[in-house]
Design a protein around this motif. Structure first.
Motif, mmCIF file in Angstrom:
data_model
loop_
_atom_site.group_PDB
_atom_site.id
_atom_site.type_symbol
_atom_site.label_atom_id
_atom_site.label_comp_id
_atom_site.label_asym_id
_atom_site.label_seq_id
_atom_site.Cartn_x
_atom_site.Cartn_y
_atom_site.Cartn_z
ATOM 1 N N VAL A 167 0.833 -1.221 0.000
ATOM 2 C CA VAL A 167 0.000 0.000 0.000
ATOM 3 C C VAL A 167 0.862 1.263 0.000
ATOM 4 N N GLN A 168 1.962 1.240 0.795
ATOM 5 C CA GLN A 168 2.770 2.467 0.913
ATOM 6 C C GLN A 168 3.474 2.867 -0.388
ATOM 7 N N SER A 169 3.562 1.906 -1.352
ATOM 8 C CA SER A 169 4.194 2.238 -2.637
ATOM 9 C C SER A 169 3.211 2.801 -3.653
ATOM 10 N N MET A 198 8.854 2.390 6.131
ATOM 11 C CA MET A 198 8.976 2.533 7.587
ATOM 12 C C MET A 198 9.942 1.526 8.214
ATOM 13 N N SER A 199 9.999 0.325 7.678
ATOM 14 C CA SER A 199 10.849 -0.717 8.301
ATOM 15 C C SER A 199 12.340 -0.425 8.106
ATOM 16 N N ARG A 200 12.665 0.393 7.107
ATOM 17 C CA ARG A 200 14.085 0.573 6.774
ATOM 18 C C ARG A 200 14.849 1.426 7.796
ATOM 19 N N PHE A 201 14.114 2.259 8.558
ATOM 20 C CA PHE A 201 14.802 3.036 9.596
ATOM 21 C C PHE A 201 15.415 2.084 10.637
HETATM 22 N N1 LIG Z 1 4.507 3.919 5.678
HETATM 23 C C1 LIG Z 1 3.926 3.479 6.811
HETATM 24 N N2 LIG Z 1 4.115 2.182 7.161
HETATM 25 C C2 LIG Z 1 3.524 1.768 8.329
HETATM 26 C C3 LIG Z 1 2.802 2.656 9.158
HETATM 27 N N3 LIG Z 1 2.390 1.975 10.234
HETATM 28 C C4 LIG Z 1 2.822 0.723 10.094
HETATM 29 N N4 LIG Z 1 3.522 0.572 8.940
HETATM 30 C C5 LIG Z 1 4.063 -0.684 8.463
HETATM 31 O O1 LIG Z 1 5.459 -0.748 8.391
HETATM 32 C C6 LIG Z 1 5.766 -1.947 7.725
HETATM 33 C C7 LIG Z 1 7.062 -1.904 7.028
HETATM 34 O O2 LIG Z 1 7.056 -0.937 6.008
HETATM 35 P P1 LIG Z 1 7.967 -1.079 4.719
HETATM 36 O O3 LIG Z 1 9.355 -0.608 4.976
HETATM 37 O O4 LIG Z 1 7.270 -0.374 3.597
HETATM 38 O O5 LIG Z 1 7.991 -2.658 4.554
HETATM 39 P P2 LIG Z 1 8.304 -3.570 3.319
HETATM 40 O O6 LIG Z 1 7.476 -3.135 2.153
HETATM 41 O O7 LIG Z 1 8.179 -4.960 3.829
HETATM 42 O O8 LIG Z 1 9.842 -3.268 3.069
HETATM 43 P P3 LIG Z 1 10.525 -2.562 1.826
HETATM 44 O O9 LIG Z 1 10.318 -3.470 0.666
HETATM 45 O O10 LIG Z 1 11.945 -2.436 2.244
HETATM 46 O O11 LIG Z 1 9.864 -1.214 1.653
HETATM 47 C C8 LIG Z 1 4.598 -2.221 6.786
HETATM 48 O O12 LIG Z 1 3.985 -3.412 7.188
HETATM 49 C C9 LIG Z 1 3.703 -1.014 7.043
HETATM 50 O O13 LIG Z 1 2.337 -1.290 6.944
HETATM 51 C C10 LIG Z 1 2.617 3.999 8.744
HETATM 52 O O14 LIG Z 1 1.960 4.826 9.412
HETATM 53 N N5 LIG Z 1 3.209 4.347 7.560
#
Ligand SMILES: Nc1nc2c(ncn2[C@@H]2O[C@H](COP(=O)(O)OP(=O)(O)OP(=O)(O)O)[C@@H](O)[C@H]2O)c(=O)[nH]1
Length: 265
Positions: free
Chosen positions: A14-16, A68-71
């Motif tokens: 969703v965030q993408s 968000m997970s990358r921080f």
């Molecule tokens: N952007 C965002 N993410 C959130 C929030 N609350 C929880 N998350 C969760 O943070 C988690 C990790 O985010 P991402 O870094 O996008 O995870 P990912 O897509 O598995 O990892 P990448 O492929 O590295 O982007 C996801 O499951 C999001 O749903 C929020 O308020 N904003």
């Protein structure tokens, strides 16, 4: 389902997705992260502490969410590396490509310990100082601001002048934030600030030391204004200083409120 496929590939991301509200977010990220931190000291030793971290990046208007997970992933890769203000700056620069961000900040607040010798007896004890590093990164550049909160003693010059004996005195917090072109070690900054109090503080004092502290502060009275001016005068003269802020708060022993002053330069 094909067992060779990484499960997250099949999940909606969703965030993408595209955001159509046309609103840039100046800072998005995580805060109140508590993690162990190692500090690389100038004498080659390493000090273990615990820092509270904040990570943020700017999010362009068209992007729905940040990664968000990358921080936390970034923090994990740095957690066993002893840090200096310079490596902290490098961490902020590494965050930008990892988060696909143009701009971002990292803040870490932690206690820093100095082993001090009492002024007369020479007994050793630790003093703690609160330190905050803020790295502000944009493109290939990052600037680090170091802030140290140094507790000192202040003794009131007015009280001394008007009283037949004694003078009210208290613990004061002197907080200095510094951006400089050259690196200043925490010990160096703290000692320069401590020297401007009516007297500095120690964790452990014997009676001979207590006599020294009492007389030293009596001979060296300072208003809150004297504290900020004297500390500002020190930082004005330091080579490579880009900006500084000096704040003093005296926890007045004759009032239930503080006296307070700030100098910015
Ligand atoms: N952007 C965002 N993410 C959130 C929030 N609350 C929880 N998350 C969760 O943070 C988690 C990790 O985010 P991402 O870094 O996008 O995870 P990912 O897509 O598995 O990892 P990448 O492929 O590295 O982007 C996801 O499951 C999001 O749903 C929020 O308020 N904003």
């Amino acid at each position: 389902m094909n067992s060779q496929i990484e499960p997250s590939v099949l999940m909606p991301d969703v965030q993408s997705t595209l955001d159509e509200r046309h609103i840039t977010i100046q800072r998005v990220g995580i805060r109140q992260v508590k993690q162990p931190m190692l500090l690389q000291l100038a004498d080659g030793s390493v000090q273990a502490t615990i820092a509270e971290w904040t990570f943020t990046v700017m999010l362009p208007a068209h992007e729905k969410g940040t990664h968000m997970s990358r921080f936390m992933a970034l923090l994990n890769t740095w957690r066993n590396r002893p840090m200096t203000a310079e490596t902290f700056r490098a961490m902020a620069l590494e965050m930008l490509p990892l988060l696909h961000a143009e701009k971002g900040d990292i803040t870490a607040t932690f206690p820093y310990f100095i082993n001090k010798k009492a002024p007369v007896s020479g007994v050793e004890s630790l003093m703690d100082y609160q330190v905050t590093w803020v790295a502000r990164a944009q493109g290939q550049q990052a600037v680090v601001e170091q802030t140290v909160l140094v507790p000192v003693m202040s003794l009131c010059p007015c009280s001394k002048a008007i009283s037949e004996y004694g003078a009210h005195n208290q613990r004061s917090h002197v907080t200095v934030s510094l951006i400089a072109e050259q690196h200043y070690e925490l010990d160096d900054l703290i000692r320069r600030i401590e020297a401007q109090g009516s007297c500095e503080l120690w964790g452990l004092l014997k009676r001979t030391d207590e006599k020294y502290v009492t007389e030293r502060s009596y001979d060296n009275p300072k208003f809150v204004e004297d504290l900020v001016r004297d500390v500002a005068a020190v930082f004005q003269k330091l080579p490579g200083v880009v900006s500084y802020r000096v704040e003093a708060e005296n926890f007045e022993s004759i009032h239930n409120h503080s006296a307070y002053a700030v100098v910015e330069g």
